[in-house]
Design an enzyme around this catalytic site. Structure first.
Site, mmCIF file in Angstrom:
data_model
loop_
_atom_site.group_PDB
_atom_site.id
_atom_site.type_symbol
_atom_site.label_atom_id
_atom_site.label_comp_id
_atom_site.label_asym_id
_atom_site.label_seq_id
_atom_site.Cartn_x
_atom_site.Cartn_y
_atom_site.Cartn_z
ATOM 1 N N HIS A 76 -1.773 -5.372 1.612
ATOM 2 C CA HIS A 76 -3.023 -6.097 1.400
ATOM 3 C C HIS A 76 -2.685 -7.523 1.008
ATOM 4 C CE1 HIS A 76 -6.979 -7.293 -0.069
ATOM 5 N NE2 HIS A 76 -6.332 -7.835 -1.088
ATOM 6 N N LYS B 136 0.837 -1.204 0.000
ATOM 7 C CA LYS B 136 0.000 0.000 0.000
ATOM 8 C C LYS B 136 0.876 1.261 0.000
ATOM 9 C CE LYS B 136 -3.893 -2.254 2.467
ATOM 10 N NZ LYS B 136 -4.746 -2.188 3.696
ATOM 11 N N ASN C 97 -2.065 -0.277 7.439
ATOM 12 C CA ASN C 97 -1.410 -1.552 7.736
ATOM 13 C C ASN C 97 -0.520 -2.103 6.619
ATOM 14 O OD1 ASN C 97 -3.480 -2.278 6.081
ATOM 15 N ND2 ASN C 97 -4.605 -3.469 7.593
ATOM 16 N N TYR D 245 -12.491 -2.571 -2.704
ATOM 17 C CA TYR D 245 -13.038 -2.578 -1.337
ATOM 18 C C TYR D 245 -14.564 -2.509 -1.306
ATOM 19 C CZ TYR D 245 -8.406 -2.176 0.814
ATOM 20 O OH TYR D 245 -7.122 -2.418 1.258
ATOM 21 N N GLU E 248 -9.962 -10.572 -7.037
ATOM 22 C CA GLU E 248 -8.990 -9.476 -6.962
ATOM 23 C C GLU E 248 -7.921 -9.573 -8.056
ATOM 24 O OE1 GLU E 248 -9.298 -8.666 -2.142
ATOM 25 O OE2 GLU E 248 -7.539 -9.691 -2.951
HETATM 26 O O1 CDP Z 1 -7.115 -6.148 4.752
HETATM 27 P P1 CDP Z 1 -7.878 -7.201 5.498
HETATM 28 O O2 CDP Z 1 -8.437 -8.291 4.593
HETATM 29 O O3 CDP Z 1 -7.104 -7.776 6.654
HETATM 30 O O4 CDP Z 1 -9.148 -6.468 6.194
HETATM 31 P P2 CDP Z 1 -10.559 -5.996 5.564
HETATM 32 O O5 CDP Z 1 -11.589 -6.217 6.612
HETATM 33 O O6 CDP Z 1 -10.775 -6.586 4.222
HETATM 34 O O7 CDP Z 1 -10.378 -4.410 5.440
HETATM 35 C C1 CDP Z 1 -9.642 -3.820 4.386
HETATM 36 C C2 CDP Z 1 -8.813 -2.688 4.942
HETATM 37 O O8 CDP Z 1 -9.666 -1.693 5.533
HETATM 38 C C3 CDP Z 1 -7.862 -3.077 6.080
HETATM 39 O O9 CDP Z 1 -6.663 -3.674 5.636
HETATM 40 C C4 CDP Z 1 -7.630 -1.730 6.763
HETATM 41 O O10 CDP Z 1 -6.689 -0.923 6.061
HETATM 42 C C5 CDP Z 1 -9.021 -1.094 6.637
HETATM 43 N N1 CDP Z 1 -9.833 -1.298 7.859
HETATM 44 C C6 CDP Z 1 -9.879 -0.298 8.828
HETATM 45 O O11 CDP Z 1 -9.216 0.740 8.681
HETATM 46 N N2 CDP Z 1 -10.629 -0.463 9.960
HETATM 47 C C7 CDP Z 1 -11.343 -1.585 10.158
HETATM 48 N N3 CDP Z 1 -12.077 -1.724 11.271
HETATM 49 C C8 CDP Z 1 -11.300 -2.606 9.198
HETATM 50 C C9 CDP Z 1 -10.536 -2.441 8.058
HETATM 51 MG MG MG Z 2 -9.905 -8.200 3.153
#
Ligand code: CDP
Ligand code: MG
Length: 148
Positions: free
Chosen positions: A126, A11, A123, A51, A137
């Site tokens: 991805h 990212k 974070n 997303y 994706e």
């Molecule tokens: O990336 P990952 O699959 O672990 O999580 P996701 O639930 O698919 O969410 C995508 C991205 O949204 C995350 O990697 C975070 O950058 C952001 N996110 C966030 O800022 N706060 C949350 N409560 C959940 C996700």
């Molecule tokens: Mg995800």
């Protein structure tokens, strides 16, 4: 034994913090094959599609700004496809859990991620989280002839 492919995105914060080499080294521990790699300037439309499952979340607009790089003056990401046995799980293991504060401290997210004051999880990386997600994706980010 599952031979599968998974999408990885370094990212904008990962590029900004000069973590690319470090992350690729960590991912090479998996012994997976890189079958696709490119630098992408992330348009809002691509961000929205990537997303789309989070569009109802309160942090969605911040998330779009994050992945399109708006706050970083760095609107590029590095997109990669890794393939091999249990690729999805192996890469998620190295990436760490979504919340960087809860992530294993030796994972990429645990070591380098942070929570912004607006609550967004910045974070660094991805990684696809299921085979359905990975397929969707990879198709979204790569043309078939870009997968080698
Ligand atoms: O990336 P990952 O699959 O672990 O999580 P996701 O639930 O698919 O969410 C995508 C991205 O949204 C995350 O990697 C975070 O950058 C952001 N996110 C966030 O800022 N706060 C949350 N409560 C959940 C996700
Ligand atoms: Mg995800």
């Amino acid at each position: 034994m599952k031979d599968e492919a998974t999408l990885v995105i370094i990212k904008p914060d990962g590029l900004k913090k000069s973590l690319t080499g470090n992350i690729l080294t960590r991912l090479s521990e998996t012994k997976l094959r890189i079958v696709g790699a490119k630098v992408v300037k992330v348009a809002e439309e691509l961000a929205r599609k990537h997303y789309h499952h989070l569009q109802e979340k309160p942090f969605f607009s911040e998330l779009l700004k994050y992945i399109t790089g708006e706050p970083y003056g760095e609107n590029r990401v590095l997109a990669l496809v890794y393939a091999g046995e249990n690729a999805i799980e192996k890469v998620r293991q190295i990436a760490g859990t979504t919340n960087p504060e809860e992530a294993d401290p030796v994972s990429v997210r645990g070591a380098y991620g942070r929570i912004l004051t607006n609550g967004l999880y910045e974070n660094v990386i991805h990684a696809s989280s299921s085979s359905e997600e990975a397929e969707r994706e990879i198709e979204l980010w790569f043309r078939p002839d870009e997968i080698v």
